[in-house]
Design a protein around this motif. Structure first.
Motif, PDB file in Angstrom:
ATOM      1  N   UNK A 144       0.824  -1.215   0.000  1.00  0.00           N
ATOM      2  CA  UNK A 144       0.000   0.000   0.000  1.00  0.00           C
ATOM      3  C   UNK A 144       0.855   1.262   0.000  1.00  0.00           C
ATOM      4  N   UNK A 203      -4.167   0.434  -0.045  1.00  0.00           N
ATOM      5  CA  UNK A 203      -3.629   0.729  -1.370  1.00  0.00           C
ATOM      6  C   UNK A 203      -4.390   1.904  -1.969  1.00  0.00           C
ATOM      7  N   UNK A 204      -3.653   2.881  -2.447  1.00  0.00           N
ATOM      8  CA  UNK A 204      -4.287   4.061  -3.032  1.00  0.00           C
ATOM      9  C   UNK A 204      -4.766   3.827  -4.441  1.00  0.00           C
ATOM     10  N   UNK A 205      -4.520   2.650  -4.973  1.00  0.00           N
ATOM     11  CA  UNK A 205      -4.952   2.385  -6.341  1.00  0.00           C
ATOM     12  C   UNK A 205      -5.934   1.218  -6.415  1.00  0.00           C
ATOM     13  N   UNK A 206      -6.571   0.890  -5.327  1.00  0.00           N
ATOM     14  CA  UNK A 206      -7.643  -0.108  -5.365  1.00  0.00           C
ATOM     15  C   UNK A 206      -8.390  -0.039  -4.041  1.00  0.00           C
ATOM     16  N   UNK A 207      -9.450   0.749  -4.024  1.00  0.00           N
ATOM     17  CA  UNK A 207     -10.254   0.865  -2.803  1.00  0.00           C
ATOM     18  C   UNK A 207     -11.360  -0.174  -2.850  1.00  0.00           C
ATOM     19  N   UNK A 211     -12.675  -2.706  -7.510  1.00  0.00           N
ATOM     20  CA  UNK A 211     -11.601  -2.034  -8.247  1.00  0.00           C
ATOM     21  C   UNK A 211     -10.448  -3.005  -8.503  1.00  0.00           C
ATOM     22  N   UNK A 215      -7.794  -3.823 -11.493  1.00  0.00           N
ATOM     23  CA  UNK A 215      -6.353  -3.705 -11.218  1.00  0.00           C
ATOM     24  C   UNK A 215      -5.629  -5.006 -11.607  1.00  0.00           C
TER      25      UNK A 215
ATOM     26  N   UNK B  38      -8.294   0.606 -17.926  1.00  0.00           N
ATOM     27  CA  UNK B  38      -6.896   0.252 -18.220  1.00  0.00           C
ATOM     28  C   UNK B  38      -6.414   0.720 -19.600  1.00  0.00           C
ATOM     29  N   UNK B  57     -11.370   3.263 -15.336  1.00  0.00           N
ATOM     30  CA  UNK B  57     -10.346   3.241 -14.280  1.00  0.00           C
ATOM     31  C   UNK B  57      -8.947   3.007 -14.865  1.00  0.00           C
ATOM     32  N   UNK B  58      -7.954   3.449 -14.127  1.00  0.00           N
ATOM     33  CA  UNK B  58      -6.533   3.150 -14.385  1.00  0.00           C
ATOM     34  C   UNK B  58      -6.033   3.614 -15.760  1.00  0.00           C
ATOM     35  N   UNK B  76     -11.390   6.757 -11.867  1.00  0.00           N
ATOM     36  CA  UNK B  76     -10.460   6.697 -10.727  1.00  0.00           C
ATOM     37  C   UNK B  76      -9.096   6.107 -11.138  1.00  0.00           C
ATOM     38  N   UNK B  77      -8.102   6.457 -10.356  1.00  0.00           N
ATOM     39  CA  UNK B  77      -6.757   5.848 -10.384  1.00  0.00           C
ATOM     40  C   UNK B  77      -5.963   6.111 -11.673  1.00  0.00           C
ATOM     41  N   UNK B  80      -1.765   5.945 -12.164  1.00  0.00           N
ATOM     42  CA  UNK B  80      -1.134   5.349 -10.976  1.00  0.00           C
ATOM     43  C   UNK B  80       0.224   4.738 -11.351  1.00  0.00           C
ATOM     44  N   UNK B  96      -8.364   9.553  -6.539  1.00  0.00           N
ATOM     45  CA  UNK B  96      -7.066   8.862  -6.477  1.00  0.00           C
ATOM     46  C   UNK B  96      -6.272   8.972  -7.785  1.00  0.00           C
ATOM     47  N   UNK B  99      -1.941   8.326  -8.093  1.00  0.00           N
ATOM     48  CA  UNK B  99      -1.452   7.618  -6.900  1.00  0.00           C
ATOM     49  C   UNK B  99      -0.075   7.029  -7.190  1.00  0.00           C
ATOM     50  N   UNK B 100       0.848   7.274  -6.306  1.00  0.00           N
ATOM     51  CA  UNK B 100       2.201   6.686  -6.348  1.00  0.00           C
ATOM     52  C   UNK B 100       3.022   7.088  -7.588  1.00  0.00           C
ATOM     53  N   UNK B 118      -2.131  10.559  -4.082  1.00  0.00           N
ATOM     54  CA  UNK B 118      -1.988   9.666  -2.916  1.00  0.00           C
ATOM     55  C   UNK B 118      -0.603   8.999  -2.967  1.00  0.00           C
TER      56      UNK B 118
END
Lengths: 434, 240
Positions: A144, A203-207, A211, A215, B38, B57-58, B76-77, B80, B96, B99-100, B118
């Motif tokens: 995370x 994890x900030x990329x899967x709440x 999600x 991922x 994705x 997402x992603x 979202x995301x 990342x 988010x 993130x990272x 994040x």
């Protein structure tokens, strides 16, 4: 009338108000905060020692302990990954961070994997280049916090672990006390020198699991479906968590019981969160069987594994491999003083102090860890052969009996001598077919 | 420039198609993405991809090198674990975002949800609109620039990095273990350079910086009693 003398009782046994309780209260009264401790919980927990292995006699032939083979090679993560992980012993080195451990300790552990043909997990805080260079196979954790983690880490991984929790402090994030945040650790983790680190809890990329479905698709594309992807979970609501992990499409699960160790954690967390390794493993195996994926999904269990009997019994219950952490540290010289959080490890293992680090001879420590893994694998082989197995993975629950009523009730394995099963059986009927 | 219509393409096959198409030209326009997930995850190299509608997402995860522009909204995301390159969103995003991220630049011309940046470790994230709660929470590097209103708990427990803001109420919206500071000349110059590069009408001099507390230790309160002694019954009892 003579005065009655007041009688003082010294050293009376005190169940509640013992020295530890008083010390805890004193600490909290003085500091207004809870205590942090290294290693894990000293509380007695149910252990694999509460099970016995049935030897082969007239019902089956024993395998010659010293002259016949018993296969130990282990394949992990073959559910979907194109390149499953193949290791020579079902004993892996658990994720312990560079930071919690010294560079020398990490290198020694990596070198040990090369001597016995197994895998090491990097832990939080990125991969130490020297660890990667010296390891036989490298597992990379996706935590995370993502400290030190980049796309490059995934490219070198023989196995990935999406980490949701660790057994010693489930539901909590990584703790690395300021004493261990040296300049080098700070640089790798991108945090200030000397700060107490309480890393990212989620994890900030899967709440959430929804999600995570998406991922997982991303991770599969990033790895071209080659690298096995595991999830590491702490033992809690094992049945529900495992069902979700199955649905998410992981290749395997690393299940960490509450007997597991850590570099630093609140005492309350290590002592009161989670469930012990052995009953957690049983719950996991039951769930995998119920969902019809036991044969395809790998299961690694960790938390309190100390010897070949633990290994053999874990495999018999249904694990594919075990991960060792504290035991590997002990093999290097650790005496489990439980003060890892102070960073003053005199053995050079759990410290970043340049002088203390010199106390660990890397090559000697590597050899000791390798020797230890060889020995416990050999112990498990001895037990398996005695039970009539030519492969370690052929150990099965029918080879086990419970020594205590508690172990019988927790595992569903019949009580020794009686064939009695308490509670929900584990593939055994109440009369065990008699 | 090449075009790719994704209207009838399965989500799992999109990125393979995109990579194949980029072998023919380093400029690609994607049509009918229809909020698929994705999109362009793991895309690398020197190329420009434009998405004409919105994504799921992603979007652009682990991006390394390309410039990815999305004309619609983004889920979202997005971005990342991004390594380098550009992720440009013309409208709004979910939560988010970034993130990272390790490097590169994310520009959001609209608003973004909670927890933008994040645990970010490097790179730049520019939000032209407002941001939700917990922006830059536990960041470990990089610059997060928010032109609009901040949400609550901004910058909570940052370990490193900076959050640039011109929200007049920023100080009351900060999380713990950070402090409010004036901007330096070098930081103003960097911001002005980014604003010019992405045609954003703003002046670096209008910004303040939320910085992490680097000395001492982060402080947390797990027990926060709301003490109201004056409400105790004893104060209302008439004595004598």
């Amino acid at each position: 009338m003579a005065d009655k003398k007041q009688v003082t009782i010294h050293n009376a046994p005190k169940a509640t108000w013992n020295k530890e309780t008083l010390s805890e209260i004193d600490y909290k009264a003085s500091n207004g905060k809870y205590r942090i401790r290294g290693c894990g919980s000293p509380r007695p927990m149910p252990k694999f020692d509460d099970l016995m292995i049935l030897p082969s006699q007239l019902t089956r032939m024993p395998i010659d302990t010293y002259r016949e083979d018993c296969e130990t090679r282990t394949v992990l993560g073959a559910r979907f990954a194109k390149k499953p992980l193949i290791i020579e012993t079902p004993v892996m080195i658990a994720g312990m961070s560079y930071g919690a451990l010294s560079k020398e300790a990490k290198i020694a552990l990596a070198k040990a994997t090369k001597l016995v043909g197994t895998v090491i997990s990097n832990g939080e805080g990125g991969i130490l280049p020297e660890e990667l260079e010296n390891s036989y196979r490298q597992s990379v954790q996706i935590l995370a916090s993502r400290m030190g983690f980049t796309r490059r880490n995934m490219e070198v991984a023989d196995m990935l672990e999406v980490l949701y929790g660790i057994g010693a402090k489930p539901g909590l994030s990584g703790h690395l006390m300021g004493e261990k945040i040296s300049e080098e650790i700070a640089e790798v983790r991108k945090i200030p020198i000397g700060i107490d680190l309480h890393s990212h809890p989620r994890a900030g990329d899967a709440f959430g699991a929804d999600d995570m479905v998406v991922k997982m698709q991303q991770l599969r594309e990033m790895t071209d479906w080659e690298t096995p992807i595991f999830c590491k979970i702490a033992a809690g609501r094992v049945r529900d968590d495992i069902k979700i992990a199955i649905k998410l499409g992981f290749d395997g699960i690393i299940l960490d019981g509450c007997s597991a160790g850590t570099g630093a954690a609140p005492v309350m967390a290590t002592d009161h969160l989670g469930i012990p390794t052995m009953p957690a493993l049983v719950a996991a195996v039951r769930t995998l069987e119920e969902m019809g994926v036991k044969e395809e999904m790998s299961l690694i269990v960790s938390g309190g594994i100390t010897n070949g009997a633990d290994l053999a019994k874990a495999l018999a219950i249904g694990a594919d491999a075990v991960a060792i952490g504290t035991a590997a540290m002990v093999a290097m010289g650790c005496r489990v003083c439980m003060n890892c959080q102070t960073g003053k490890c005199a053995f050079g293992i759990g410290t970043q102090d340049p002088e203390l680090r010199q106390n660990l001879d890397v090559d000697e420590a590597a050899e000791r860890v390798a020797n230890y893994i060889k020995a416990i694998t050999a112990e498990a082989v001895l037990l398996a052969k005695s039970a009539g197995k030519t492969k370690l993975k052929n150990l099965e629950r029918e080879d086990l009996r419970a020594l205590t009523l508690e172990a019988c009730a927790m595992t569903g394995i019949p009580l020794v001598g009686s064939d009695l099963v308490i509670g929900k059986g584990f593939g055994f009927s109440a009369d065990n077919g008699l | 420039m090449e075009y790719l219509d994704l209207a009838k393409v399965e989500n799992e096959k999109v990125n393979v198609l995109i990579k194949d198409k980029l072998k023919e030209s380093n400029e690609l326009v994607l049509k009918n993405v229809n909020s698929m997930h994705n999109i362009c995850a793991g895309l690398s190299g020197d190329c420009r991809v434009t998405i004409e509608d919105s994504t799921g997402l992603y979007t652009g995860s682990f991006l390394e090198g390309p410039t990815l522009r999305i004309k619609g909204n983004v889920g979202w995301y997005a971005g990342d674990d991004m390594m380098s390159g550009e992720l440009i969103v013309e409208k709004n995003t979910g939560c988010n975002i970034g993130a990272y991220i390790n490097g590169g630049t994310i520009v959001i011309y609209g608003n973004t949800g909670s927890r933008v940046g994040y645990g970010m470790k490097g790179g730049n994230i520019i939000v032209c609109g407002s941001a939700g709660r917990w922006a830059g929470v536990m960041a470990m590097g990089g610059d997060l620039i928010i032109l609009g209103a901040l949400g609550k708990e901004c910058g909570e427990s940052m370990y490193s990095g900076k959050i640039f803001t011109r929200d007049p109420e920023a100080e009351s919206k900060m999380g713990g273990n950070v402090f409010y500071d004036t901007i330096t000349a070098a930081e103003t110059e960097k911001l002005d350079h980014l604003f010019s590069q992405y045609e954003i009408a703003a002046d670096g001099k209008d910004f303040h910086v939320i910085r992490p507390v680097l000395s001492g230790r982060h402080e947390y309160a797990l027990f926060k009693p709301d003490l109201k002694p004056e409400l105790a019954k004893k104060y209302f009892v008439k004595r004598g």
